[in-house]
Design a protein around this motif. Structure first.
Motif, PDB file in Angstrom:
ATOM      1  N   SER A 214      35.164  -5.416   8.277  1.00 23.10           N
ATOM      2  CA  SER A 214      35.809  -4.297   7.586  1.00 23.10           C
ATOM      3  C   SER A 214      34.815  -3.194   7.235  1.00 23.10           C
ATOM      4  N   ILE A 215      35.208  -1.960   7.546  1.00 26.30           N
ATOM      5  CA  ILE A 215      34.387  -0.777   7.255  1.00 26.30           C
ATOM      6  C   ILE A 215      35.096   0.021   6.159  1.00 26.30           C
ATOM      7  N   ASN A 216      34.352   0.346   5.090  1.00 27.66           N
ATOM      8  CA  ASN A 216      34.968   1.048   3.954  1.00 27.66           C
ATOM      9  C   ASN A 216      35.101   2.552   4.245  1.00 27.66           C
ATOM     10  N   ASP A 217      35.965   2.846   5.211  1.00 28.94           N
ATOM     11  CA  ASP A 217      36.214   4.226   5.649  1.00 28.94           C
ATOM     12  C   ASP A 217      37.557   4.203   6.373  1.00 28.94           C
ATOM     13  N   ASN A 218      38.498   5.017   5.917  1.00 27.66           N
ATOM     14  CA  ASN A 218      39.801   4.989   6.598  1.00 27.66           C
ATOM     15  C   ASN A 218      39.962   6.104   7.638  1.00 27.66           C
ATOM     16  N   LEU A 219      38.854   6.760   7.976  1.00 31.49           N
ATOM     17  CA  LEU A 219      38.811   7.751   9.069  1.00 31.49           C
ATOM     18  C   LEU A 219      39.653   9.000   8.775  1.00 31.49           C
TER      19      LEU A 219
END
Length: 272
Positions: A214-219
């Motif tokens: 999981s990357i803490n960035d919703n783009l």
């Protein structure tokens, strides 16, 4: 969203590998949407929900879309949750290439409620009856919170969240749907939570094997600078911030307030 603006969004995101699943609030007349949106790769979600802001019904609408995607049997790589007021900032090919290269990363905001988003704590510790249709529910809610001890997260989970919009793998979608089907106590907990759409999906995935990817960035570029309960409506005055953001999407836009920003973004995507 308005049918024309939604149709424009779908047109801007067309790609041979993309399908569009549209959930329309049950309160909305579907007729104008079916008339205007005629692309072959658009599916209107059959199980529609009477959506209520802040209530679990928002989550149910998303889950109904997820279930229809899973039932299609198609092997999608990613599911991208958008509202009708989103719009792309980059070419669709760039988004697909980015996701292919970074598979199976999950892109969502998951700030710790305990440490980074403390104003959300009462959403989880107090009882909220917004989802339910019962008489004098807000009086009852007040008494529940007076008389009962604070609620505790199921399974000793760490609560995380923020923005409800995300881009996650089909495997993650399948996990979430399967988990909620099997765990009615978790569903009950989330039905008593206010603004649950900003917490449930991230919390379920953060407390699962999907956390490692999981990357803490919703783009997405979203401007909360006005300090209101919904973000700023973006216009031509935001064009520099949008272009500098490096994000794939932004929200929210309203073609009736400023259509020129959408025309500008279309032009920019053609140039790159």
């Amino acid at each position: 969203a308005k049918p024309q603006q939604l149709n424009r969004l779908i047109g801007a995101l067309q790609h041979p590998d993309a399908d569009f699943y549209v959930h329309l609030d049950l309160k909305t007349d579907i007729g104008p949407f079916i008339k205007i949106i005629t692309e072959k790769n658009v599916v209107f979600v059959k199980k529609r929900v009477d959506v209520r802001w802040g209530a679990y019904r928002m989550v149910q609408a998303t889950l109904n879309g997820f279930e229809e995607i899973l039932a299609s049997g198609k092997t999608y790589g990613y599911v991208n949750l958008l509202s009708g007021q989103d719009y792309p900032l980059q070419k669709t090919e760039s988004l697909h290439r980015f996701l292919d290269l970074n598979y199976p990363k999950q892109y969502m905001e998951f700030y710790s409620i305990e440490e980074e988003w403390q104003e959300a704590i009462p959403r989880l510790t107090q009882y909220h009856l917004i989802h339910f249709d019962i008489p004098a529910k807000f009086t009852l809610e007040k008494w529940l919170n007076k008389l009962l001890p604070p609620r505790k997260m199921p399974e000793g989970w760490i609560a995380v969240g923020r923005s409800q919009w995300f881009t996650i793998t089909l495997d993650a979608v399948s996990y979430v749907v399967g988990y909620l089907r099997k765990n009615s106590r978790a569903v009950q907990f989330f039905k008593l939570t206010w603004g649950v759409d900003e917490l449930i999906f991230q919390t379920l995935l953060y407390n699962s094997p999907f956390k490692t990817d999981s990357i803490n960035d919703n783009l997405r570029y979203i401007d909360w600078s006005e300090g209101k309960s919904s973000p700023k409506t973006l216009t031509m005055s935001d064009e520099k911030a949008l272009m500098d953001s490096g994000k794939f999407f932004a929200r929210k836009f309203n073609a009736e307030v400023d259509e020129s920003i959408l025309n500008y973004l279309d032009q920019k995507r053609l140039e790159t």
